[in-house]
Write a protein that holds these residues in place. Structure first.
Motif, PDB file in Angstrom:
ATOM      1  N   ASN A 293      -7.312  -6.535   3.926  1.00 24.20           N
ATOM      2  CA  ASN A 293      -8.123  -5.529   3.240  1.00 24.20           C
ATOM      3  C   ASN A 293      -7.656  -4.116   3.578  1.00 24.20           C
ATOM      4  OD1 ASN A 293      -9.673  -7.413   1.976  1.00 24.20           O
ATOM      5  ND2 ASN A 293     -11.521  -7.089   3.196  1.00 24.20           N
ATOM      6  N   ALA A 294      -7.354  -3.899   4.854  1.00 22.04           N
ATOM      7  CA  ALA A 294      -6.937  -2.560   5.296  1.00 22.04           C
ATOM      8  C   ALA A 294      -5.631  -2.160   4.609  1.00 22.04           C
ATOM      9  CB  ALA A 294      -6.777  -2.538   6.811  1.00 22.04           C
ATOM     10  N   ARG A 295      -4.670  -3.095   4.555  1.00 19.94           N
ATOM     11  CA  ARG A 295      -3.375  -2.798   3.912  1.00 19.94           C
ATOM     12  C   ARG A 295      -3.564  -2.497   2.434  1.00 19.94           C
ATOM     13  NH1 ARG A 295      -1.329  -7.206   6.745  1.00 19.94           N
ATOM     14  NH2 ARG A 295      -0.554  -6.413   8.714  1.00 19.94           N
ATOM     15  N   ARG A 296      -4.343  -3.338   1.802  1.00 18.05           N
ATOM     16  CA  ARG A 296      -4.608  -3.188   0.373  1.00 18.05           C
ATOM     17  C   ARG A 296      -5.216  -1.826   0.062  1.00 18.05           C
ATOM     18  NH1 ARG A 296      -5.591  -7.897  -2.947  1.00 18.05           N
ATOM     19  NH2 ARG A 296      -6.516  -7.168  -4.895  1.00 18.05           N
ATOM     20  N   PHE A 297      -6.208  -1.433   0.884  1.00 21.28           N
ATOM     21  CA  PHE A 297      -6.917  -0.179   0.643  1.00 21.28           C
ATOM     22  C   PHE A 297      -6.007   1.021   0.930  1.00 21.28           C
ATOM     23  CE2 PHE A 297     -10.171   3.084   1.572  1.00 21.28           C
ATOM     24  CZ  PHE A 297     -10.841   3.017   0.363  1.00 21.28           C
ATOM     25  N   LYS A 298      -5.256   0.941   2.030  1.00 20.37           N
ATOM     26  CA  LYS A 298      -4.350   2.036   2.397  1.00 20.37           C
ATOM     27  C   LYS A 298      -3.297   2.230   1.305  1.00 20.37           C
ATOM     28  CE  LYS A 298      -3.097   1.555   6.694  1.00 20.37           C
ATOM     29  NZ  LYS A 298      -4.109   2.138   7.565  1.00 20.37           N
ATOM     30  N   GLU A 299      -2.706   1.121   0.838  1.00 25.41           N
ATOM     31  CA  GLU A 299      -1.689   1.218  -0.214  1.00 25.41           C
ATOM     32  C   GLU A 299      -2.298   1.764  -1.501  1.00 25.41           C
ATOM     33  OE1 GLU A 299       0.887  -2.456   1.625  1.00 25.41           O
ATOM     34  OE2 GLU A 299       0.013  -2.719  -0.391  1.00 25.41           O
ATOM     35  N   GLY A 300      -3.521   1.358  -1.785  1.00 28.24           N
ATOM     36  CA  GLY A 300      -4.206   1.847  -2.981  1.00 28.24           C
ATOM     37  C   GLY A 300      -4.421   3.360  -2.936  1.00 28.24           C
ATOM     38  N   LEU A 301      -4.797   3.850  -1.758  1.00 27.55           N
ATOM     39  CA  LEU A 301      -4.982   5.302  -1.606  1.00 27.55           C
ATOM     40  C   LEU A 301      -3.653   6.023  -1.773  1.00 27.55           C
ATOM     41  CD1 LEU A 301      -7.417   5.427   1.471  1.00 27.55           C
ATOM     42  CD2 LEU A 301      -7.942   6.215  -0.847  1.00 27.55           C
ATOM     43  N   GLN A 302      -2.619   5.482  -1.136  1.00 30.47           N
ATOM     44  CA  GLN A 302      -1.299   6.134  -1.204  1.00 30.47           C
ATOM     45  C   GLN A 302      -0.775   6.129  -2.639  1.00 30.47           C
ATOM     46  OE1 GLN A 302       0.655   3.711   1.704  1.00 30.47           O
ATOM     47  NE2 GLN A 302      -0.028   4.954   3.450  1.00 30.47           N
ATOM     48  N   ARG A 303      -0.955   5.012  -3.335  1.00 32.95           N
ATOM     49  CA  ARG A 303      -0.484   4.913  -4.717  1.00 32.95           C
ATOM     50  C   ARG A 303      -1.186   5.939  -5.600  1.00 32.95           C
ATOM     51  NH1 ARG A 303      -2.193   0.273  -6.672  1.00 32.95           N
ATOM     52  NH2 ARG A 303      -1.762  -0.757  -4.713  1.00 32.95           N
ATOM     53  N   ARG A 304      -2.421   6.262  -5.268  1.00 36.33           N
ATOM     54  CA  ARG A 304      -3.151   7.257  -6.057  1.00 36.33           C
ATOM     55  C   ARG A 304      -2.847   8.688  -5.632  1.00 36.33           C
ATOM     56  NH1 ARG A 304      -5.560   2.592  -6.253  1.00 36.33           N
ATOM     57  NH2 ARG A 304      -6.730   1.931  -8.087  1.00 36.33           N
ATOM     58  N   GLY A 305      -1.966   8.843  -4.657  1.00 39.81           N
ATOM     59  CA  GLY A 305      -1.514  10.178  -4.282  1.00 39.81           C
ATOM     60  C   GLY A 305      -2.193  10.787  -3.077  1.00 39.81           C
ATOM     61  N   PHE A 306      -2.995  10.002  -2.347  1.00 41.17           N
ATOM     62  CA  PHE A 306      -3.659  10.550  -1.157  1.00 41.17           C
ATOM     63  C   PHE A 306      -2.741  10.458   0.062  1.00 41.17           C
ATOM     64  CE2 PHE A 306      -7.391   9.355  -3.754  1.00 41.17           C
ATOM     65  CZ  PHE A 306      -8.086  10.551  -3.716  1.00 41.17           C
ATOM     66  N   ASP A 307      -2.952  11.394   1.001  1.00 42.02           N
ATOM     67  CA  ASP A 307      -2.207  11.444   2.255  1.00 42.02           C
ATOM     68  C   ASP A 307      -3.022  10.730   3.332  1.00 42.02           C
ATOM     69  OD1 ASP A 307      -0.983  12.066   4.642  1.00 42.02           O
ATOM     70  OD2 ASP A 307      -1.272  14.252   4.464  1.00 42.02           O
ATOM     71  N   THR A 308      -2.532   9.559   3.793  1.00 41.15           N
ATOM     72  CA  THR A 308      -3.277   8.797   4.801  1.00 41.15           C
ATOM     73  C   THR A 308      -2.752   9.058   6.222  1.00 41.15           C
ATOM     74  OG1 THR A 308      -1.863   6.853   4.472  1.00 41.15           O
ATOM     75  CG2 THR A 308      -3.867   6.971   3.154  1.00 41.15           C
TER      76      THR A 308
END
Ligand SMILES: *Cc1c(COP(=O)(O)O)cnc(C)c1O
Length: 385
Positions: A293-308
């Motif tokens: 879940n953590a990987r999925r969510f982190k990648e989703g944020l990054q794909r949308r252009g957010f800086d994690t």
């Protein structure tokens, strides 16, 4: 007090926390509203797990609701000792000592082991409970830049006159979700005969085999003298502990002030923790699901252009920079049905304000997808994207 409060409010601080009604779950009711909850440390979704609830209820039925005294007088219950024995086996250490919380485990241990003739070498982003322990101890504090093991080594080298030297780091850092460079720190500690201590509050039940923590993650069993863990995050209840040698535990039992002067856990709290420690070992799919879940969510944020940021764990910040904009993003998200906290100075450095997220094993794919869509809409609305 009024003037101080007015000043805090003017700086956007001193907000009253949102009110949770009902249990701590992935969808929870905060301030009268059902929201996707990305704020808890309930990593494995155990806060209302039937096995933990049953264990707590059974302990109440058979042992009552209170221990009746501090540990060192009359409150040393068999269930406390059983929990310590199973935690020691879990952590692969000689012994474990239970504390009332992770906070008292850190502060109480550092203050008990060090005095004014000692030196503590500490990462600049270490948890407040470590900082308070250092202050209470009266030891000389030497702070190294975040994760800079070579700087830590130099500070140890420059402290040869001290009685004891303690090198201390968080295992996983709570605001950035990055992992300490433990192998390099352990080498530095060994070179100078320093005590190595790691605070694994956010790694307990999360990192390493079955959630044994950063020591297990890096294969450093036997080389870290003091491991602090919490029972309040992935293990979902309340409590802290120190894992290490028998001598360490005996010394702390005689010296650590939270044990000497504050009542031990109610048996139900120890019983729930014991059930949690067993559960994580019996059901490894919980931790696997958390990381997926953590990987999925982190990648989703990054794909949308957010800086994690530097995140490597389920703690995933969305770095915004500007404080007001970070708070606006958090507020917008709440309007969109997502609870994710805005965090600003002094909790994080100036100019590094963020919205922090923690997904759990209990979030569904649909909830994560909905949260990502809400992030994209809120991010555009407040000008982060
Ligand atoms: C939460 C936390 C603690 C305190 O643990 P509690 O059991 O909540 O008192 C200590 N250290 C770190 C790094 C933490 O994040």
């Amino acid at each position: 007090m009024d003037a101080e409060l007015a000043d805090l409010r003017a700086r956007g601080l001193g907000r009253w926390p949102r009110l949770l009604e009902g249990p701590q779950r992935p969808i929870a009711r905060y301030d009268g509203r059902e929201v996707i909850n990305l704020c808890s440390n309930n990593y494995l979704g155990l806060a209302d797990h039937p096995a933990l609830k049953a264990a707590a209820l059974d302990a109440i039925a058979t042992l009552g609701v209170g221990s009746g005294a501090v540990r060192t007088i009359a409150g040393n219950m068999a269930i406390h000792q059983q929990l310590e024995a199973e935690l020691a086996a879990f952590k692969r250490t000689e012994a474990v000592l239970l504390y009332q919380s992770g906070f008292t485990a850190n502060a109480g241990t550092v203050a008990a082991l060090l005095g004014p003739e000692d030196v503590v070498v500490s990462d600049e982003l270490n948890h407040a409970s470590i900082i308070d322990g250092c202050r209470l101890s009266g030891a000389e504090k030497k702070i190294f830049p975040h994760k800079d093991a070579e700087a830590a080594r130099r500070l140890l080298a420059a402290s040869r006159g001290a009685r004891r030297r303690l090198l201390i780091t968080d295992g996983v850092f709570s605001m950035d979700g990055d992992i300490a460079p433990l192998p390099a720190l352990v080498e530095a500690a060994e070179e100078f005969g320093a005590i190595m201590m790691v605070d694994d509050a956010h790694a307990s039940g999360v990192l390493g085999q079955d959630g044994r923590g950063t020591v297990d993650h890096f294969g450093l069993h036997g080389r870290v003298h003091i491991q602090v863990g919490t029972l309040s995050k992935a293990f979902a209840g309340l409590g802290g502990y120190v894992a290490g040698s028998r001598a360490l535990v005996e010394l702390l039992m005689a010296r650590a002030r939270p044990l000497l002067f504050s009542t031990s856990h109610p048996p139900s709290v120890a019983a729930a923790a014991l059930a949690a420690v067993r559960l994580v070992q019996q059901e490894p799919h919980l931790i696997a699901r958390l990381w997926r879940n953590a990987r999925r969510f982190k990648e989703g944020l990054q794909r949308r252009g957010f800086d994690t940021g530097a995140s490597e764990t389920p703690i995933t910040p969305v770095i915004v920079g500007d404080e007001r904009r970070a708070m606006a993003l958090s507020d917008h998200l709440f309007e969109e049905g997502v609870f994710a906290l805005g965090i600003a100075f002094p909790t994080v450095p100036r100019g590094r304000a963020r919205v922090r997220t923690i997904v759990t094993a209990a979030h569904t794919d649909a909830q994560l997808e909905a949260a990502l869509e809400a992030f994209a809409r809120a991010g555009r609305a407040v000008g982060v994207l």
